[in-house]
Write a protein that holds these residues in place. Structure first.
Motif, short mmCIF file in Angstrom:
data_model
loop_
_atom_site.label_atom_id
_atom_site.label_comp_id
_atom_site.label_asym_id
_atom_site.label_seq_id
_atom_site.Cartn_x
_atom_site.Cartn_y
_atom_site.Cartn_z
N ARG A 1 -3.48 -14.05 0.50
CA ARG A 1 -3.38 -14.94 1.66
C ARG A 1 -2.91 -16.33 1.25
N GLY B 1 -2.56 -10.42 4.41
CA GLY B 1 -3.00 -11.79 4.65
C GLY B 1 -4.47 -11.89 5.05
N ALA B 2 -4.88 -10.95 5.92
CA ALA B 2 -6.25 -11.02 6.43
C ALA B 2 -7.24 -10.26 5.55
N LEU B 3 -6.71 -9.50 4.60
CA LEU B 3 -7.57 -8.60 3.82
C LEU B 3 -7.88 -9.12 2.43
N ALA C 1 0.82 -1.22 0.00
CA ALA C 1 0.00 0.00 0.00
C ALA C 1 0.85 1.27 0.00
N GLU D 1 -7.76 -12.36 -0.13
CA GLU D 1 -7.62 -13.81 -0.32
C GLU D 1 -6.62 -14.14 -1.43
N GLY E 1 2.31 -10.62 4.51
CA GLY E 1 1.37 -11.44 5.29
C GLY E 1 0.66 -10.59 6.32
N GLN E 2 1.43 -9.76 7.00
CA GLN E 2 0.84 -8.87 8.01
C GLN E 2 -0.10 -7.87 7.35
N GLU E 3 0.35 -7.31 6.22
CA GLU E 3 -0.42 -6.24 5.57
C GLU E 3 -1.67 -6.77 4.86
N LEU F 1 0.80 -16.50 0.02
CA LEU F 1 1.73 -16.19 1.12
C LEU F 1 1.85 -17.40 2.05
N GLU F 2 0.72 -18.01 2.39
CA GLU F 2 0.77 -19.19 3.26
C GLU F 2 1.49 -20.34 2.56
N GLY G 1 6.60 -12.06 5.49
CA GLY G 1 6.06 -11.62 6.77
C GLY G 1 5.39 -10.26 6.65
N ASN G 2 6.05 -9.36 5.94
CA ASN G 2 5.49 -8.00 5.78
C ASN G 2 4.15 -8.04 5.04
N PHE H 1 5.16 -19.95 3.17
CA PHE H 1 5.55 -20.39 4.52
C PHE H 1 5.59 -21.92 4.61
#
Lengths: 208, 208
Positions: free
Chosen positions: A137, A130-132, A41, A134, A126-128, A140-141, A123-124, A144
């Motif tokens: 998400r 991952g939850a927003l 963003a 799909e 994922g944090q930014e 990224l998973e 990680g960055n 990992f």
């Protein structure tokens, strides 16, 4: 103008100095650096295009959207990081746990070299995102899980050499490693020091 | 129009339903929710102002900048979370380690209730801004140190009751807790499950 999905000759290495890269590769390469520092963003496409020397209107010749660019950057980082992990974890001159410790030392060197401004792209993002989102998400998973499998393989080798107990659940310990490691990277950026990485590594290795 | 730094009567509780909150409090309260989900860069002020019902031009009556708003949100979350931690960690009917386990269960309930879309505001903003903006890095790390001290106090109590060894370095274990916990929250958002939280908690409690 280059094709929007350029192909490289088989076996031709991706140059790191940018001299022989296609424009799309350059965009992804520089995007990896800037997204690792700033996330998606906060990164303006203008900044990337200007640095790479691509006219503003050309971006959508290479990528359908900023999200697609972000996904290409993730894919690039995944390959880069898998190679880095394999180089550390498959060093035949080191014991398996020493290989993992070597990866940690290399990561600490990288964090220090970049003044704790860059952490882990996955990680960055994922944090930014991952939850927003799909669309982000899932890949990224997936990254990992790939890293987790590589560390689990390393721990399996440590079991065969007797370095850790044969009762160890390698997958679980590898999952624990990446959970704690990403938390440690986040905190290292905040304190501008490797102390959180060392602290997590100490407790991780003590848990065998 | 309300004063830009509204004061509440002593002892008057901050209502959670928003009915008796000042406009500035409402902005901070809703900002806490949205910034915990989306971070600062992805959050449009318009969205917050519209939800709270504040005219667009009024924002700068309450906050000097979007950054100042972000800092006010961090301060609000710090107070909210310190109260939550204290409520869990000082439960006289539970052993100190059970108190910490209760905090973990409460956090798991919260993550599940919000469909793993909200994580930890401090972790999110730490990831987004910690390495980029000194104005955020320092207060974000200060919050982690405050939480760390509260967990270290809890572990000290566990030492006095003989629940953990008197040789335990409470500060170090508390630092380890927050490093791993933030990594687990990040991963829980990616897998949309509490499994990473449970996995980290298991290994944390096993390390005593």
């Amino acid at each position: 103008m280059e094709n929007s999905t350029p192909t490289r000759k088989r076996g031709r290495p991706l140059k790191t100095d940018g001299s022989n890269m296609t424009t799309k590769e350059k965009l992804v390469r520089y995007g990896t650096v800037i997204l690792t520092e700033k996330g998606l963003a906060s990164t303006g496409l203008d900044e990337i295009l200007k640095t790479v020397g691509v006219p503003k209107g050309s971006f959508y010749h290479y990528f359908a959207s900023k999200d697609d660019f972000g996904l290409a950057v993730i894919q690039h980082y995944e390959t880069y990081f898998a190679n880095k992990l394999d180089r550390c974890l498959w060093n035949k001159n080191r014991t398996p746990l020493d290989c993992l410790a070597d990866f940690i030392e290399e990561a600490k060197d990288g964090m220090t070299r970049h003044a704790f401004k860059r952490g882990c792209l996955i990680g960055n993002l994922g944090q930014e995102l991952g939850a927003l989102n799909e669309k982000f998400r899932v890949p990224l998973e997936k990254v990992f899980l790939d890293w987790q499998n590589r560390v689990a393989d390393c721990l399996e080798r440590a079991k065969t050499t007797g370095q850790i107990s044969s009762q160890t659940d390698s997958q679980e310990m590898a999952a624990f490693f990446w959970i704690g490691w990403e938390g440690a990277i986040l905190r290292a950026k905040l304190v501008k020091s490797c102390a959180p990485l060392d602290l997590f590594a100490k407790h991780f290795f003590n848990s065998f």
